[in-house]
Design an enzyme around this catalytic site. Structure first.
Site, PDB file in Angstrom:
ATOM      1  N   ASP A 150      30.386  52.954  45.441  1.00 55.69           N
ATOM      2  CA  ASP A 150      31.560  52.076  45.401  1.00 55.69           C
ATOM      3  C   ASP A 150      32.824  52.818  44.972  1.00 55.69           C
ATOM      4  O   ASP A 150      33.927  52.320  45.150  1.00 55.69           O
ATOM      5  CB  ASP A 150      31.298  50.949  44.392  1.00 55.69           C
ATOM      6  CG  ASP A 150      31.066  49.626  45.093  1.00 55.69           C
ATOM      7  OD1 ASP A 150      30.912  49.629  46.323  1.00 55.69           O
ATOM      8  OD2 ASP A 150      31.055  48.591  44.409  1.00 55.69           O
ATOM      9  N   CYS A 286      36.188  29.781  41.308  1.00 58.07           N
ATOM     10  CA  CYS A 286      37.539  29.585  41.845  1.00 58.07           C
ATOM     11  C   CYS A 286      37.666  28.264  42.607  1.00 58.07           C
ATOM     12  O   CYS A 286      38.754  27.693  42.704  1.00 58.07           O
ATOM     13  CB  CYS A 286      37.907  30.756  42.763  1.00 58.07           C
ATOM     14  SG  CYS A 286      39.646  30.745  43.264  1.00 58.07           S
ATOM     15  N   ARG A 287      36.548  27.745  43.132  1.00 54.68           N
ATOM     16  CA  ARG A 287      36.613  26.485  43.878  1.00 54.68           C
ATOM     17  C   ARG A 287      37.042  25.336  42.973  1.00 54.68           C
ATOM     18  O   ARG A 287      37.809  24.464  43.383  1.00 54.68           O
ATOM     19  CB  ARG A 287      35.257  26.183  44.534  1.00 54.68           C
ATOM     20  CG  ARG A 287      34.983  27.077  45.733  1.00 54.68           C
ATOM     21  CD  ARG A 287      33.548  27.017  46.197  1.00 54.68           C
ATOM     22  NE  ARG A 287      32.636  27.587  45.201  1.00 54.68           N
ATOM     23  CZ  ARG A 287      31.398  27.988  45.469  1.00 54.68           C
ATOM     24  NH1 ARG A 287      30.934  27.893  46.701  1.00 54.68           N
ATOM     25  NH2 ARG A 287      30.626  28.482  44.528  1.00 54.68           N
ATOM     26  N   GLY A 335      39.058  35.895  48.522  1.00 54.22           N
ATOM     27  CA  GLY A 335      40.059  36.339  49.491  1.00 54.22           C
ATOM     28  C   GLY A 335      39.857  35.744  50.875  1.00 54.22           C
ATOM     29  O   GLY A 335      40.817  35.448  51.589  1.00 54.22           O
ATOM     30  N   ASN A 337      38.207  32.795  51.528  1.00 57.93           N
ATOM     31  CA  ASN A 337      38.061  31.333  51.560  1.00 57.93           C
ATOM     32  C   ASN A 337      39.124  30.540  50.812  1.00 57.93           C
ATOM     33  O   ASN A 337      39.339  29.371  51.114  1.00 57.93           O
ATOM     34  CB  ASN A 337      36.679  30.947  51.014  1.00 57.93           C
ATOM     35  CG  ASN A 337      35.561  31.516  51.868  1.00 57.93           C
ATOM     36  OD1 ASN A 337      35.501  31.256  53.058  1.00 57.93           O
ATOM     37  ND2 ASN A 337      34.693  32.315  51.265  1.00 57.93           N
ATOM     38  N   GLU A 387      30.119  44.912  53.516  1.00 62.19           N
ATOM     39  CA  GLU A 387      29.689  46.122  52.811  1.00 62.19           C
ATOM     40  C   GLU A 387      28.304  46.568  53.268  1.00 62.19           C
ATOM     41  O   GLU A 387      28.029  47.764  53.367  1.00 62.19           O
ATOM     42  CB  GLU A 387      29.690  45.860  51.301  1.00 62.19           C
ATOM     43  CG  GLU A 387      31.082  45.641  50.735  1.00 62.19           C
ATOM     44  CD  GLU A 387      31.076  44.957  49.379  1.00 62.19           C
ATOM     45  OE1 GLU A 387      31.288  45.652  48.377  1.00 62.19           O
ATOM     46  OE2 GLU A 387      30.857  43.739  49.327  1.00 62.19           O
TER      47      GLU A 387
END
Length: 400
Positions: A150, A286-287, A335, A337, A387
């Site tokens: 990463d 976040c929803r 990012g 949704n 990824e």
């Protein structure tokens, strides 16, 4: 069927994500998640041939039991899948300064992953367990295991980006510097953005925003990373699900000296109890923040701090673009949704010429990609990340 099938493993401290992917056409033949390791409810969920399945792994099960189940139960039902595996790709969170690209796993690579454990104390030990178990479970592929780091994409950062203004001996003697994370995702969306812009990748200038439970922003100049928001560890930078991102370092001394918190308590607070969870005092999701933005003070507070921080990074990184910014890219679970996050963030960046198109923005969700800005505006794109595909392609290429 293709014979470029790759098993992709992503071992976390308490979970294991896995997939079998065709490195040529990107087709996914199997995907799943083993989770709740070391707990009574340890379980495995997977999808194969369009059908979803779930199984208990047994109380206290971990990586070894999960891989055993994948090999002896799931793949036993489709022996042709096992037979066609050509490589195993491992996601590795931290490769330190040693690895600037993916590498076939040998003793030297294993040592390099061990050496980076202090910078990723939760992830790297889990990766090492995953590699050891994969070697046991797939002895025929012993020399076909590949580590995909990463941190690798960020190794092109110049010194002025990766050095902290600390005594230089800390870097020289102890490798204390910025490393970044999510490099595989930033690399993937950079390649995809170049295709969308119809430009060679070495000519694109982008600001890529990988926003998920962890989040980072990367400045990409001429196709290469020149700065990124995560630091020595994935704690620096943006507001995240449970991580604080940037704070005044002296807050740590204040918590210790004035509030009597131990170093372990402070570490736990900054990594597991801060971010959206800390700001809402309810959830890291976040929803919830989007759904309750208009009605609940906690959600509004969290969203406003989140977008303020993100907009600041995009604004700052525009200074590294040599006067030409082709696009801002949004990817990752949030990012891809969270239309509200994108809209509130870009609305702060009018100086850079962004004008969001509300309809386009709301259409580019749930796996859909595309422009979210008005015609004539500076471009912002949503590009779903992949990824696993990058890991499969690297593993296939290096073991061919």
């Amino acid at each position: 069927m293709s014979s470029k099938l790759v098993l992709v493993l992503n071992c976390g401290s308490s979970s294991l994500k896995f997939a079998i992917i065709d490195a040529v056409n990107g087709e996914e033949h199997l995907s799943g998640l083993a989770e709740c390791f070391h707990l009574p409810e340890a379980r495995l969920k997977w999808k194969m041939d369009g059908a979803k399945h779930e199984a208990a792994l047994g109380a206290g099960a971990a990586h070894s039991e999960a891989l055993n189940y994948i090999v002896n139960t799931i793949l036993a039902q489709k022996p042709e899948l096992s037979a066609q595996l050509t490589a195993i790709g491992h996601r590795i969170v931290h490769g330190g300064e040693k690895f600037t690209a993916s590498a076939v796993i040998n003793d030297e690579v294993l040592q390099g992953i061990k050496d980076s454990v202090p910078f990723a104390p939760l992830h790297n030990p889990a990766h090492l367990i995953g590699i050891a178990e994969a070697l046991k479970s797939f002895p025929k592929l012993a020399d076909k295991n590949v580590a995909v780091f990463d941190t690798a994409f960020h190794q092109t950062m110049p010194e002025e980006s990766y050095l902290y203004a600390l005594p230089y001996s800390l870097y020289r003697d102890h490798s204390v510097r910025r490393y970044g994370a999510h490099g595989t995702s930033h690399f993937y969306v950079t390649q995809e953005a170049a295709k969308a812009l119809n430009k060679p990748v070495e000519e694109v200038n982008l600001i890529t925003c990988h926003l998920g439970n962890g989040g980072s922003v990367t400045a990409v100049r001429n196709g290469k990373c020149v700065d990124t928001s995560m630091g020595l560890t994935p704690l620096e930078g943006l507001v995240m699900g449970t991580r604080s991102g940037d704070i005044d370092p002296a807050i740590i001394f204040h918590l210790h000296d004035s509030l009597g918190m131990s170093v372990d308590q402070i570490n736990k607070m900054l990594t597991k109890e801060s971010g959206l969870l800390g700001l809402t005092e309810v959830t890291s999701d976040c929803r919830y923040v989007e759904d309750n933005y208009e009605s609940k003070a906690d959600a509004k507070r969290a969203m406003d701090v989140f977008c303020h921080r993100l907009a600041k990074y995009i604004g700052a990184y525009s200074a590294l673009m040599d006067g030409r910014l082709d696009a801002v890219i949004f990817t990752g679970g949030i990012g891809e949704n969270a239309g509200m996050v994108r809209e509130l963030t870009l609305n702060k960046l009018g100086l850079l010429g962004f004008e969001i198109d509300h309809e386009r923005n709301m259409a580019a969700r749930f796996g859909k990609s595309g422009a979210i800005t008005k015609d004539g505006s500076r471009l912002a794109l949503v590009i779903p990340t992949n990824e696993e595909l990058v890991i499969a392609q690297d593993a296939s290429r290096l073991t061919a």
